[in-house]
Design a protein around this motif. Structure first.
Motif, PDB file in Angstrom:
ATOM      1  N   ASP A  95       0.935  -0.739  -0.122  1.00 24.57           N
ATOM      2  CA  ASP A  95       0.065   0.196  -0.151  1.00 24.57           C
ATOM      3  C   ASP A  95       1.024   1.294   0.001  1.00 24.57           C
ATOM      4  OD1 ASP A  95      -2.491  -1.754  -0.023  1.00 24.57           O
ATOM      5  OD2 ASP A  95      -2.186  -1.272   2.140  1.00 24.57           O
ATOM      6  N   ASN A  96       1.717   1.904   0.971  1.00 21.82           N
ATOM      7  CA  ASN A  96       2.894   2.473   0.771  1.00 21.82           C
ATOM      8  C   ASN A  96       3.315   2.667  -0.513  1.00 21.82           C
ATOM      9  OD1 ASN A  96       5.599   3.403   1.682  1.00 21.82           O
ATOM     10  ND2 ASN A  96       4.182   4.361   2.563  1.00 21.82           N
ATOM     11  N   HIS A  97       3.985   2.098  -1.446  1.00 25.82           N
ATOM     12  CA  HIS A  97       4.453   1.419  -2.353  1.00 25.82           C
ATOM     13  C   HIS A  97       3.574   2.429  -3.340  1.00 25.82           C
ATOM     14  CE1 HIS A  97       7.160   0.595  -5.587  1.00 25.82           C
ATOM     15  NE2 HIS A  97       6.122   0.068  -6.096  1.00 25.82           N
ATOM     16  N   GLU A  98       2.552   1.557  -3.369  1.00 25.27           N
ATOM     17  CA  GLU A  98       1.659   2.380  -4.745  1.00 25.27           C
ATOM     18  C   GLU A  98       0.965   3.645  -4.045  1.00 25.27           C
ATOM     19  OE1 GLU A  98      -1.198  -0.835  -4.130  1.00 25.27           O
ATOM     20  OE2 GLU A  98       0.052  -2.145  -5.846  1.00 25.27           O
ATOM     21  N   THR A  99       1.118   4.036  -3.096  1.00 19.80           N
ATOM     22  CA  THR A  99       0.592   5.692  -2.473  1.00 19.80           C
ATOM     23  C   THR A  99       1.926   6.570  -3.072  1.00 19.80           C
ATOM     24  OG1 THR A  99      -0.722   4.321  -0.829  1.00 19.80           O
ATOM     25  CG2 THR A  99       0.092   6.993  -0.382  1.00 19.80           C
ATOM     26  N   ARG A 100       2.924   6.016  -2.709  1.00 19.31           N
ATOM     27  CA  ARG A 100       3.729   6.915  -3.288  1.00 19.31           C
ATOM     28  C   ARG A 100       4.395   6.658  -4.629  1.00 19.31           C
ATOM     29  NH1 ARG A 100       5.750   9.197   0.699  1.00 19.31           N
ATOM     30  NH2 ARG A 100       5.831   8.205   2.437  1.00 19.31           N
ATOM     31  N   LEU A 101       3.229   5.844  -5.235  1.00 22.44           N
ATOM     32  CA  LEU A 101       4.232   5.217  -6.622  1.00 22.44           C
ATOM     33  C   LEU A 101       2.125   6.612  -7.043  1.00 22.44           C
ATOM     34  CD1 LEU A 101       4.365   2.236  -8.794  1.00 22.44           C
ATOM     35  CD2 LEU A 101       6.263   4.039  -8.873  1.00 22.44           C
ATOM     36  N   ARG A 102       1.343   7.125  -7.059  1.00 17.22           N
ATOM     37  CA  ARG A 102       0.647   7.265  -7.492  1.00 17.22           C
ATOM     38  C   ARG A 102       0.977   8.808  -7.448  1.00 17.22           C
ATOM     39  NH1 ARG A 102      -2.752   3.597  -5.200  1.00 17.22           N
ATOM     40  NH2 ARG A 102      -3.418   4.442  -3.168  1.00 17.22           N
ATOM     41  N   GLU A 103       1.427   9.209  -6.235  1.00 13.61           N
ATOM     42  CA  GLU A 103       1.313  10.010  -5.279  1.00 13.61           C
ATOM     43  C   GLU A 103       2.544  11.363  -5.860  1.00 13.61           C
ATOM     44  OE1 GLU A 103       3.009  10.331  -1.541  1.00 13.61           O
ATOM     45  OE2 GLU A 103       0.940  10.302  -0.290  1.00 13.61           O
TER      46      GLU A 103
END
Length: 140
Positions: free
Chosen positions: A127-135
């Motif tokens: 989740d953290n990785h995907e959130t950082r990619l979206r940001e």
């Protein structure tokens, strides 16, 4: 309460420590000496008889340790602190701020993924990785 000392990162009562050493020596040394005498007098190979005597001495050490462990209970005091009430995502965010991006845990080897799953962190890291990619993608 008795005076306690720290030996090899363990808390011990000096009297019990000396007692445990005395028990170990009192059992292991006579066991070795008696067995060495008995094996040597049997007329066999001298090196082999010393080896067997040493083995009996080691068994004496183990027996002494078991007896000392039964007689002298641990002196440790275990305390627990209040659990951190922050959620995993907040803690992961702090780690990312301090050390930089963690990357995608799905790219790790199977053994590492297994360990992360066992700790219950795999989904939070994804989740953290995907959130950082979206940001990151939203800022470009």
């Amino acid at each position: 309460m008795p005076q306690l000392i720290e030996v090899w990162n363990d808390t011990v009562d000096p009297k019990h420590l000396i007692g445990g050493i005395a028990i170990g020596v009192g059992i292991a040394v006579p066991a070795f000496l008696i067995s060495d005498h008995l094996f040597s007098s049997s007329g066999g190979d001298e090196a082999l008889s010393h080896s067997y005597a040493l083995l009996i001495g080691i068994v004496g050490c183990i027996l002494g340790a078991v007896i000392a462990g039964v007689l002298f209970k641990p002196k440790r005091v275990i305390t627990t602190s209040a659990a951190d009430t922050r959620n995993r995502q907040e803690i992961i965010d702090e780690i990312v701020e301090e050390y930089g991006p963690l990357g995608d845990p799905r790219e790790l080897g199977p053994k590492a993924q297994e360990e992360i799953r066992a700790l219950g962190l795999f989904d939070a890291l994804v989740d953290n990785h995907e959130t950082r990619l979206r940001e990151k993608g939203g800022h470009q």
